[in-house]
Write an enzyme that holds these catalytic residues in place. Sequence first.
Site, mmCIF file in Angstrom:
data_model
loop_
_atom_site.group_PDB
_atom_site.id
_atom_site.type_symbol
_atom_site.label_atom_id
_atom_site.label_comp_id
_atom_site.label_asym_id
_atom_site.label_seq_id
_atom_site.Cartn_x
_atom_site.Cartn_y
_atom_site.Cartn_z
ATOM 1 N N GLY A 115 48.846 37.879 10.932
ATOM 2 C CA GLY A 115 49.205 36.890 11.952
ATOM 3 C C GLY A 115 49.302 37.514 13.328
ATOM 4 C CB VAL A 116 47.122 38.346 15.937
ATOM 5 C CG1 VAL A 116 47.033 39.639 15.147
ATOM 6 C CG2 VAL A 116 45.905 37.460 15.652
ATOM 7 N N GLY A 117 49.879 35.841 16.379
ATOM 8 C CA GLY A 117 50.390 34.866 17.347
ATOM 9 C C GLY A 117 51.207 35.579 18.416
ATOM 10 C CB VAL A 129 55.761 38.329 17.296
ATOM 11 C CG1 VAL A 129 56.321 39.721 17.001
ATOM 12 C CG2 VAL A 129 56.847 37.429 17.870
ATOM 13 C CE LYS A 140 64.497 29.169 13.251
ATOM 14 N NZ LYS A 140 64.382 30.618 13.525
HETATM 15 N N1 PHE Z 1 63.084 31.969 16.889
HETATM 16 C C1 PHE Z 1 63.381 33.327 17.043
HETATM 17 C C2 PHE Z 1 64.232 33.842 15.890
HETATM 18 O O1 PHE Z 1 64.127 33.361 14.795
HETATM 19 C C3 PHE Z 1 63.821 33.730 18.397
HETATM 20 C C4 PHE Z 1 65.020 33.163 19.116
HETATM 21 C C5 PHE Z 1 66.098 32.558 18.526
HETATM 22 C C6 PHE Z 1 65.063 33.324 20.460
HETATM 23 C C7 PHE Z 1 67.183 32.166 19.247
HETATM 24 C C8 PHE Z 1 66.142 32.928 21.179
HETATM 25 C C9 PHE Z 1 67.204 32.353 20.585
HETATM 26 O O2 PHE Z 1 64.953 34.796 15.973
#
Ligand code: PHE
Length: 354
Positions: A185-187, A189, A82
């Site tokens: 939360g209505v962002g 997703v 991440k």
């Molecule tokens: N950020 C999102 C997750 O936590 C989605 C994502 C991650 C999309 C990696 C593509 C690649 O899962």
Amino acid sequence: MSDRLESIVQAWGGEELVVRYDAPSGAWILIGIHSTRLGPAVGGTRMKTYPSLADAVLDVTRLSEGMTYKYAVQNFPKGGGKAVIALPPDFDPARRTELLYRYGRLVHDLGGLFATGPDVGTSTPEIDIIAETGAPYVFCRSPEHGGAGDSGPLTAVGVLSGIEAVCAHLYGTDSLESRRIVVQGVGGVGGRLVRLLCDRGAQVSFTDVNAEAARRVQQATGARFVPPEQVYEVECELFSPCALGGILNADSIPRLRCKGIAGAANNQLAGPGDAERLRARGILYAPDYVTNSGGAIGITGIEGMGWSLEEAETRVKALKGILQRVFETASAEQISTEAAARRIAEANLAAVRA
Ligand code: PHE
């Protein structure tokens, strides 16, 4: 403060933390590579302001660990990572594009150790900029730029399957007709999820701290708005956390009046004791990293493995079967669903090591 920083990193158990201070913008760029055991690390880029650098480090370490479990529980050939771009409080938006270019270059220079996609604070426009210097290690570019676009729709499809799995386990049917479901939360997703749930005949309530977003969803769907501070107390069959993490904690769990939880937010549990707290209350919790895996699995499959959109949707919906296994393991072993999911993921990780 530095003691705290050191202990966060040392307790993490990840493989590598890349730290870059971006002097022109004052931002800290953090890339957590938690595990590459199943494959190269993949995870979104979160861009926001944090109270301190230690808070940003804590977030990137926890989120990267979540990505490891997200892929491992499905035995998907990707690792967990991440990125966090921690903006200074006085961040000058005019410096944003240059910052994203420099960040993309850093991702590129890691040579495939880490690939990224959108997360809180980054969506398609930011991703397109990052990809200019970060390609080919950037997922979810817009279709005009050769990508599969935003991961939100596939994530929402997956969360809907997660909700069905919880209802099936609780009530013996996955029909959502007349089920009372509360979405926090209505962002990107949550907003789509409300629509999908209304289409299924559920009785949907939702909240959001953003009044404008709330108004839009209410007009489009007719779902009922509840003020953010009341969201935990609404009596319902299912609570769906789709905003930020840490919201299932010692304060909120006793207030919940739901039978099950399945949502899109990452790291919904605030700490290690909260899964047990939910179990003790008899609330069926669908682990976040299974429920919200639709975007990460679906997009990685489409862009990296040549899946069609239909194939991706089928694979994403299959998380229902994984949750079923998680729920069965948890009841058989008398452990929390979080512990059960972790056990499955650890076994998949260990099989590769062997
Ligand atoms: N950020 C999102 C997750 O936590 C989605 C994502 C991650 C999309 C990696 C593509 C690649 O899962």
